[in-house]
Design a protein around this motif. Sequence first.
Motif, PDB file in Angstrom:
ATOM      1  N   ARG A  87      -3.175 -14.992  -4.523  1.00  0.00           N
ATOM      2  CA  ARG A  87      -1.899 -15.717  -4.422  1.00  0.00           C
ATOM      3  C   ARG A  87      -0.938 -15.303  -5.529  1.00  0.00           C
ATOM      4  O   ARG A  87       0.272 -15.210  -5.314  1.00  0.00           O
ATOM      5  CB  ARG A  87      -2.145 -17.224  -4.449  1.00  0.00           C
ATOM      6  CG  ARG A  87      -2.742 -17.759  -3.153  1.00  0.00           C
ATOM      7  CD  ARG A  87      -2.819 -19.269  -3.113  1.00  0.00           C
ATOM      8  NE  ARG A  87      -3.830 -19.779  -4.025  1.00  0.00           N
ATOM      9  CZ  ARG A  87      -3.591 -20.568  -5.054  1.00  0.00           C
ATOM     10  NH1 ARG A  87      -2.355 -20.943  -5.333  1.00  0.00           N
ATOM     11  NH2 ARG A  87      -4.580 -21.004  -5.815  1.00  0.00           N
ATOM     12  N   CYS A  88      -1.475 -15.037  -6.704  1.00  0.00           N
ATOM     13  CA  CYS A  88      -0.635 -14.546  -7.804  1.00  0.00           C
ATOM     14  C   CYS A  88      -0.050 -13.176  -7.465  1.00  0.00           C
ATOM     15  O   CYS A  88       1.136 -12.911  -7.720  1.00  0.00           O
ATOM     16  CB  CYS A  88      -1.460 -14.445  -9.086  1.00  0.00           C
ATOM     17  SG  CYS A  88      -1.882 -16.023  -9.850  1.00  0.00           S
ATOM     18  N   THR A  89      -0.883 -12.325  -6.896  1.00  0.00           N
ATOM     19  CA  THR A  89      -0.434 -10.986  -6.502  1.00  0.00           C
ATOM     20  C   THR A  89       0.645 -11.069  -5.430  1.00  0.00           C
ATOM     21  O   THR A  89       1.650 -10.345  -5.475  1.00  0.00           O
ATOM     22  CB  THR A  89      -1.616 -10.158  -5.985  1.00  0.00           C
ATOM     23  OG1 THR A  89      -2.614 -10.061  -7.009  1.00  0.00           O
ATOM     24  CG2 THR A  89      -1.171  -8.768  -5.578  1.00  0.00           C
ATOM     25  N   ALA A  90       0.435 -11.965  -4.471  1.00  0.00           N
ATOM     26  CA  ALA A  90       1.428 -12.155  -3.415  1.00  0.00           C
ATOM     27  C   ALA A  90       2.751 -12.645  -3.993  1.00  0.00           C
ATOM     28  O   ALA A  90       3.832 -12.238  -3.560  1.00  0.00           O
ATOM     29  CB  ALA A  90       0.899 -13.146  -2.377  1.00  0.00           C
ATOM     30  N   GLY A  91       2.675 -13.529  -4.995  1.00  0.00           N
ATOM     31  CA  GLY A  91       3.890 -14.028  -5.633  1.00  0.00           C
ATOM     32  C   GLY A  91       4.641 -12.926  -6.339  1.00  0.00           C
ATOM     33  O   GLY A  91       5.875 -12.829  -6.227  1.00  0.00           O
ATOM     34  N   GLN A  92       3.927 -12.074  -7.043  1.00  0.00           N
ATOM     35  CA  GLN A  92       4.559 -10.952  -7.745  1.00  0.00           C
ATOM     36  C   GLN A  92       5.205  -9.990  -6.747  1.00  0.00           C
ATOM     37  O   GLN A  92       6.316  -9.492  -6.970  1.00  0.00           O
ATOM     38  CB  GLN A  92       3.513 -10.217  -8.591  1.00  0.00           C
ATOM     39  CG  GLN A  92       4.043  -9.035  -9.392  1.00  0.00           C
ATOM     40  CD  GLN A  92       4.820  -9.436 -10.625  1.00  0.00           C
ATOM     41  OE1 GLN A  92       5.618 -10.371 -10.600  1.00  0.00           O
ATOM     42  NE2 GLN A  92       4.612  -8.719 -11.718  1.00  0.00           N
ATOM     43  N   THR A  93       4.534  -9.738  -5.643  1.00  0.00           N
ATOM     44  CA  THR A  93       5.082  -8.861  -4.602  1.00  0.00           C
ATOM     45  C   THR A  93       6.343  -9.455  -3.985  1.00  0.00           C
ATOM     46  O   THR A  93       7.328  -8.757  -3.747  1.00  0.00           O
ATOM     47  CB  THR A  93       4.032  -8.624  -3.497  1.00  0.00           C
ATOM     48  OG1 THR A  93       2.864  -8.029  -4.069  1.00  0.00           O
ATOM     49  CG2 THR A  93       4.579  -7.713  -2.409  1.00  0.00           C
TER      50      THR A  93
END
Length: 227
Positions: A87-93
């Motif tokens: 979810r953190c990675t998705a937010g950064q993307t």
Amino acid sequence: MLTMNHSRVATFRAVGALALPFLTGCMLTEGQRKADELTSQVNRLGTTLEMTKTALQETLDAEDALVASQGSDLTVLYGRFVSGIDRCTAGQTQLAWLSDHIQATASLYFEKWKRDLATITDGDLRGLSEDRMEASQKRLEETRKAVAKAREAFEPVLRALRDHAAYLANDLNAEAAGSLAKNAKKLRSNSDDFMTLADKANGKADEYAKAISLRIQPKSSVATTEP
């Protein structure tokens, strides 16, 4: 005579009905539509910053529970930890995607504004509009830089989270999880920088969105009733 009056009224009504969709469609100019689109994108940027902060906090909490082995099944705790990283990675993307789209929309918006400046015959009014455009560009650039700093601060945090997940990928047990205690504590401290920068970026985004919004924001002192 009465029949003629009724006929004229009917005609006017018919013409009005046909004209209404056209007039409604022309309510916003091209520049206003771009401003509205830009407002929506900047608002989404602020929302994404908040969601990413929440995802990071929950991921750090999941890692703390994993390190302390607070549960009989470490696979469940590890699963929560990895899900949080996703979810953190998705937010950064999403932040990167929105930043690019905001830049593209802003470019079209300000290009149109510049073209329209030339059509203002009143020199004082044209100068005022130009000053407002430059101020808007400056505020947006400040927002862009603030978001870029937050994203930059988030990258090492994400790398560390992925390292921790990889460390336990083939060695998941209480001893191995506990050995990450020092790393997890350092990571939480480093995450504070991103949290602070994300708050600043969100504040800039909120200010800019309100400044260019076509819709008047309700006053906070006015009470609202839930439907």
